[in-house]
Scaffold this active site. Structure first.
Site: not given
Length: 292
Positions: A173, A241
């Site tokens: 990811k 983030k």
């Protein structure tokens, strides 16, 4: 081991449609919701509610988590009244959040100490992919746990890949987010060059869509950039983030990712402007403003 009941934690933009798809696939679903407002979409469904992650896990075979950040997942799993306090041996935790690979491995070890399995299974595809059940799902953990979870995951996504051991899904990811952010930056720079040369960026996009430079980002986010339409599919604050996670992992591995650092800086500027709720394609605004 057959999955009888799924516990769901995280009924936000992504978790809500994922939960709906599981209900429509005839899974028995229970939930723990930190915000009761998130339950409004389920008023016509038989969705059993529990007051803590521990009590939820105690009554389920699998707990699926979809929350914002690493501290949230740590609290849900290992905090007071967390999954660790309630789950029985044989329970399976599937964390579909995007968090630190290092922390994922730590949580997997803590769960394993009580004979609880864990998969890290972050997703790509945004809200629409969650609604359509077409998410790409990158999975880390034991192969046996992946095989057990696969029918459930197939309700939520189409491209489902067992990448490797614990944390491997989160690494995949992070790689995804690196590619997305840098490609959006490249699209914005290409449009900037076209405009500064007196050439219509929309026409340039049309030309590039038919060639080797084609990408979904050029197609979808390029259109957003041309229209200045930055309502979120994926918020810049969350992408920022994720990029910090990628850069932290790079530091842990002793490597440098300069392109990632630059794209992360663009996203940080969006957040600092107070625009973190815009789509991360707003990277184009930063690039354009730097060249006015």
């Amino acid at each position: 081991m057959k999955i009888e009941t799924i516990g769901m934690i995280g009924l936000g933009i992504m978790g809500r449609p994922m939960a709906m798809n599981l209900i429509h696939a005839d899974y028995t679903l229970a939930c723990y919701a930190r915000s009761k407002d998130s339950l409004q979409a389920f008023t016509t469904h038989a969705l059993r509610q529990f007051d803590t992650p521990a009590t939820l896990a105690r009554h389920c075979d699998v707990t699926l988590t979809m929350v914002s950040d690493t501290p949230d997942v740590k609290e849900i799993i290992a905090g007071s009244d967390g999954i660790l306090e309630g789950a029985r041996a044989g329970h399976l935790v599937i964390d579909m959040s995007t968090i630190s690979p290092e922390e994922t491995r730590s949580l997997a070890r803590q769960l394993a100490s009580q004979d609880i399995e864990m998969l890290d299974a972050p997703v790509s595809g945004g809200e629409q992919g969650a609604i359509d059940g077409t998410l790409s799902i990158m999975v880390g953990g034991k192969r046996e746990s992946f095989d057990r979870a696969l029918p459930l995951l197939q309700v939520l996504g189409k491209n489902i890949t067992h990448v490797g051991d614990h944390g491997a899904g989160q690494v995949a990811k992070a790689c995804n987010q690196i590619l997305v952010a840098q490609t959006m930056s490249a699209v914005a720079e290409a449009f900037l060059l076209a405009k500064s040369s007196g050439v219509d960026p929309a026409k340039v996009r049309d030309a590039l869509l038919g060639g080797f430079a084609y990408s979904r980002i050029l197609e979808v986010h390029g259109k957003r950039m041309l229209e200045g339409a930055y309502q979120p599919g994926f918020k810049a604050a969350l992408h920022h983030k994720d990029m910090k996670i990628a850069l932290n992992s790079a530091r842990e591995n002793g490597i440098s990712l300069p392109g990632t650092a630059l794209a992360a800086d663009y996203l940080e500027q969006i957040v600092e402007r107070g625009d973190g709720d815009l789509d991360s394609a707003a990277i184009a605004r930063i690039i354009l403003d730097e060249n006015r």
